[in-house]
Write a protein that holds these residues in place. Structure first.
Motif, PDB file in Angstrom:
ATOM      1  N   ALA A 197       0.973  -1.313  -0.165  1.00 54.97           N
ATOM      2  CA  ALA A 197      -0.111  -0.078  -0.056  1.00 54.97           C
ATOM      3  C   ALA A 197       0.937   1.241   0.026  1.00 54.97           C
ATOM      4  O   ALA A 197       0.690   2.247  -0.730  1.00 54.97           O
ATOM      5  N   ILE A 198       1.974   1.302   0.659  1.00 54.30           N
ATOM      6  CA  ILE A 198       2.865   2.545   0.768  1.00 54.30           C
ATOM      7  C   ILE A 198       3.581   2.563  -0.329  1.00 54.30           C
ATOM      8  O   ILE A 198       3.650   3.920  -1.007  1.00 54.30           O
ATOM      9  N   GLU A 199       4.052   1.418  -1.224  1.00 51.45           N
ATOM     10  CA  GLU A 199       4.538   1.467  -2.373  1.00 51.45           C
ATOM     11  C   GLU A 199       3.849   2.159  -3.411  1.00 51.45           C
ATOM     12  O   GLU A 199       4.006   3.014  -4.233  1.00 51.45           O
ATOM     13  N   TYR A 200       2.870   1.277  -3.413  1.00 51.60           N
ATOM     14  CA  TYR A 200       1.759   1.834  -4.573  1.00 51.60           C
ATOM     15  C   TYR A 200       1.285   3.212  -4.632  1.00 51.60           C
ATOM     16  O   TYR A 200       1.038   4.032  -5.458  1.00 51.60           O
ATOM     17  N   HIS A 201       0.917   3.688  -3.306  1.00 51.43           N
ATOM     18  CA  HIS A 201       0.383   5.043  -2.971  1.00 51.43           C
ATOM     19  C   HIS A 201       1.665   5.979  -3.472  1.00 51.43           C
ATOM     20  O   HIS A 201       1.223   7.019  -4.021  1.00 51.43           O
ATOM     21  N   HIS A 202       2.802   5.511  -3.206  1.00 46.01           N
ATOM     22  CA  HIS A 202       3.871   6.594  -3.398  1.00 46.01           C
ATOM     23  C   HIS A 202       3.742   6.706  -5.168  1.00 46.01           C
ATOM     24  O   HIS A 202       3.997   7.874  -5.769  1.00 46.01           O
ATOM     25  N   ARG A 203       3.661   5.585  -5.875  1.00 47.23           N
ATOM     26  CA  ARG A 203       3.807   5.472  -7.292  1.00 47.23           C
ATOM     27  C   ARG A 203       2.553   6.337  -7.764  1.00 47.23           C
ATOM     28  O   ARG A 203       2.791   7.245  -8.762  1.00 47.23           O
ATOM     29  N   ILE A 204       1.538   6.094  -7.358  1.00 46.04           N
ATOM     30  CA  ILE A 204       0.199   7.111  -7.604  1.00 46.04           C
ATOM     31  C   ILE A 204       0.683   8.569  -7.421  1.00 46.04           C
ATOM     32  O   ILE A 204       0.104   9.290  -8.155  1.00 46.04           O
ATOM     33  N   VAL A 205       1.099   9.017  -6.218  1.00 50.41           N
ATOM     34  CA  VAL A 205       1.122  10.221  -5.879  1.00 50.41           C
ATOM     35  C   VAL A 205       2.262  11.086  -6.902  1.00 50.41           C
ATOM     36  O   VAL A 205       2.145  12.024  -7.475  1.00 50.41           O
ATOM     37  N   VAL A 206       3.373  10.305  -7.320  1.00 52.26           N
ATOM     38  CA  VAL A 206       4.280  10.644  -8.014  1.00 52.26           C
ATOM     39  C   VAL A 206       3.747  10.754  -9.463  1.00 52.26           C
ATOM     40  O   VAL A 206       3.912  11.906 -10.236  1.00 52.26           O
ATOM     41  N   ASP A 207       2.723   9.989  -9.896  1.00 52.45           N
ATOM     42  CA  ASP A 207       2.218  10.276 -11.271  1.00 52.45           C
ATOM     43  C   ASP A 207       1.139  11.172 -11.221  1.00 52.45           C
ATOM     44  O   ASP A 207       1.108  12.018 -12.235  1.00 52.45           O
ATOM     45  N   VAL A 208       0.506  11.579 -10.168  1.00 50.60           N
ATOM     46  CA  VAL A 208      -0.456  12.510 -10.010  1.00 50.60           C
ATOM     47  C   VAL A 208       0.426  14.050 -10.387  1.00 50.60           C
ATOM     48  O   VAL A 208       0.046  15.012 -10.860  1.00 50.60           O
ATOM     49  N   ALA A 209       1.610  14.022  -9.690  1.00 51.53           N
ATOM     50  CA  ALA A 209       2.633  15.211  -9.800  1.00 51.53           C
ATOM     51  C   ALA A 209       3.040  15.333 -11.106  1.00 51.53           C
ATOM     52  O   ALA A 209       3.171  16.388 -11.672  1.00 51.53           O
ATOM     53  N   ARG A 210       3.497  13.989 -11.645  1.00 47.55           N
ATOM     54  CA  ARG A 210       3.858  14.223 -13.244  1.00 47.55           C
ATOM     55  C   ARG A 210       2.652  14.633 -14.268  1.00 47.55           C
ATOM     56  O   ARG A 210       2.912  15.287 -15.038  1.00 47.55           O
ATOM     57  N   MET A 211       1.570  14.149 -14.205  1.00 42.41           N
ATOM     58  CA  MET A 211       0.086  14.500 -14.438  1.00 42.41           C
ATOM     59  C   MET A 211       0.148  15.970 -14.528  1.00 42.41           C
ATOM     60  O   MET A 211      -0.180  16.706 -15.599  1.00 42.41           O
ATOM     61  N   LEU A 212       0.300  16.882 -13.379  1.00 39.98           N
ATOM     62  CA  LEU A 212       0.225  17.956 -13.197  1.00 39.98           C
ATOM     63  C   LEU A 212       1.261  18.790 -13.854  1.00 39.98           C
ATOM     64  O   LEU A 212       0.920  19.864 -14.433  1.00 39.98           O
ATOM     65  N   CYS A 213       2.654  18.340 -13.954  1.00 45.32           N
ATOM     66  CA  CYS A 213       3.334  18.978 -14.663  1.00 45.32           C
ATOM     67  C   CYS A 213       3.211  18.696 -16.189  1.00 45.32           C
ATOM     68  O   CYS A 213       3.690  19.893 -16.949  1.00 45.32           O
ATOM     69  N   ALA A 214       2.438  17.921 -16.815  1.00 46.13           N
ATOM     70  CA  ALA A 214       2.042  17.863 -18.098  1.00 46.13           C
ATOM     71  C   ALA A 214       0.676  18.595 -18.337  1.00 46.13           C
ATOM     72  O   ALA A 214       0.352  18.753 -19.506  1.00 46.13           O
ATOM     73  N   GLY A 215       0.114  19.455 -17.199  1.00 44.36           N
ATOM     74  CA  GLY A 215      -0.795  20.333 -17.346  1.00 44.36           C
ATOM     75  C   GLY A 215      -2.228  19.779 -16.986  1.00 44.36           C
ATOM     76  O   GLY A 215      -3.040  20.443 -17.335  1.00 44.36           O
ATOM     77  N   LEU A 216      -2.282  18.502 -16.501  1.00 44.17           N
ATOM     78  CA  LEU A 216      -3.744  17.990 -16.528  1.00 44.17           C
ATOM     79  C   LEU A 216      -3.770  17.352 -14.927  1.00 44.17           C
ATOM     80  O   LEU A 216      -2.829  17.032 -14.377  1.00 44.17           O
ATOM     81  N   VAL A 217      -5.167  17.377 -14.743  1.00 50.46           N
ATOM     82  CA  VAL A 217      -5.549  16.916 -13.543  1.00 50.46           C
ATOM     83  C   VAL A 217      -6.555  15.602 -13.924  1.00 50.46           C
ATOM     84  O   VAL A 217      -7.541  16.031 -14.655  1.00 50.46           O
ATOM     85  N   HIS A 218      -6.657  14.530 -13.165  1.00 57.16           N
ATOM     86  CA  HIS A 218      -7.381  13.502 -13.432  1.00 57.16           C
ATOM     87  C   HIS A 218      -8.942  13.845 -13.421  1.00 57.16           C
ATOM     88  O   HIS A 218      -9.755  13.905 -14.034  1.00 57.16           O
TER      89      HIS A 218
END
Length: 290
Positions: free
Chosen positions: A145-166
């Protein structure tokens, strides 16, 4: 199995060789596993607007750019042509988001084309090679759970850097694949800079993930990744793979009561929507299995 009418043109054009089985049937779309050459892929058939249940589309579409001025003018009106163009823009949003996010290093299904309202994309599989389950359907260890949560959070930040929010991220829109979590379902992705609801949606997305993974790793419930990510973005300091800490210094004196009430109401509505989707998905799964 019998070829669905919407998939027949793709079969005729040689884009799909065989329909293997129906994977999912929801309010927004139907998903089939199809064979394309030696690969198994997913074909997502979007339903027409009149058949979809997704609400409040206007707040998600705010800030989306339409290059063709004639289309933009038509979409601002309620004409039949304008409604068709708006529907087309809505359907293309997920395709555009997938290509954009895949290029940005966000783990999403790789897109393979979009034809007549049908999206061909990578089939996410589990460790056995079967279609990957949703996050809501798996049980995790605290470490996972900790590992997967970290990956999702990193992807949310990458998404925002690309100009998008899910904009609609939850345990129902994350698959647990062979190599970890994969974010799916992006027709409602919002423009971070042009949508006034973007910050609220990002905080809701991250909060949903915190609560979902927090069921297995309670320590995650005390994190503040959403506020940290958005504050860095507003300050122009966020970049892909920024070393996030999950902490944020709150200034209680600056809390806007009306904004706080809106967030509370959003969380309440999101929980009601989550329960509704869970019930609908259970019914759909039973229908497919029969």
């Amino acid at each position: 199995m019998k070829i669905p009418k919407r998939l027949q043109p793709l079969v005729d054009d040689g884009l799909i060789d065989d329909i293997v089985f129906q994977l999912q049937s929801g309010k927004e779309a139907q998903v089939y596993v199809v064979r394309c050459g030696s690969e198994l892929r997913c074909a997502k058939i979007f339903k027409e607007a009149s058949q979809r249940s997704f609400k409040q589309a206007v707040q998600y579409q705010e800030g989306r750019q339409v290059r063709n001025s004639r289309r933009a003018r038509a979409m601002s009106k309620k004409t039949r042509y304008g409604q068709r163009e708006q529907e087309s823009a809505w359907l293309n949003a997920e395709v555009d988001a997938l290509y954009r996010l895949s290029d940005a290093g966000v783990r999403v299904p790789e897109p393979h084309g979009f034809v007549d309202g049908v999206l061909l994309m990578e089939m996410i599989v589990d460790g056995e090679g079967d279609p990957a389950p949703r996050l809501d359907d798996v049980k995790l260890s605290e470490e996972q759970a900790i590992e997967y949560h970290h990956r999702i959070v990193v992807d949310v930040a990458r998404m925002l850097c690309a100009g998008l929010v899910h904009g609609d991220l939850s345990e129902f829109n994350v698959l647990v694949g062979r190599e970890g979590p994969v974010i799916i379902d992006l027709p409602q992705a919002v423009d971070a800079a042009g949508n006034n609801n973007a910050s609220r949606m990002l905080l809701r997305d991250v909060d949903n993930m915190r609560r979902s993974f927090g069921r297995y790793a309670p320590s995650l419930l005390n994190t503040d990744y959403g506020l940290e990510i958005w504050s860095l973005y507003e300050a122009g300091e966020l970049y892909p793979d920024y070393p996030l800490t999950g902490t944020f210094d709150r200034d209680s004196a600056s809390v806007d009561v009306s904004d706080l009430l809106e967030v509370i109401e959003d969380v309440r509505e999101e929980e009601q929507e989550r329960q509704r989707r869970e019930q609908e998905q259970d019914e759909e799964d039973r229908d497919i299995s029969q």
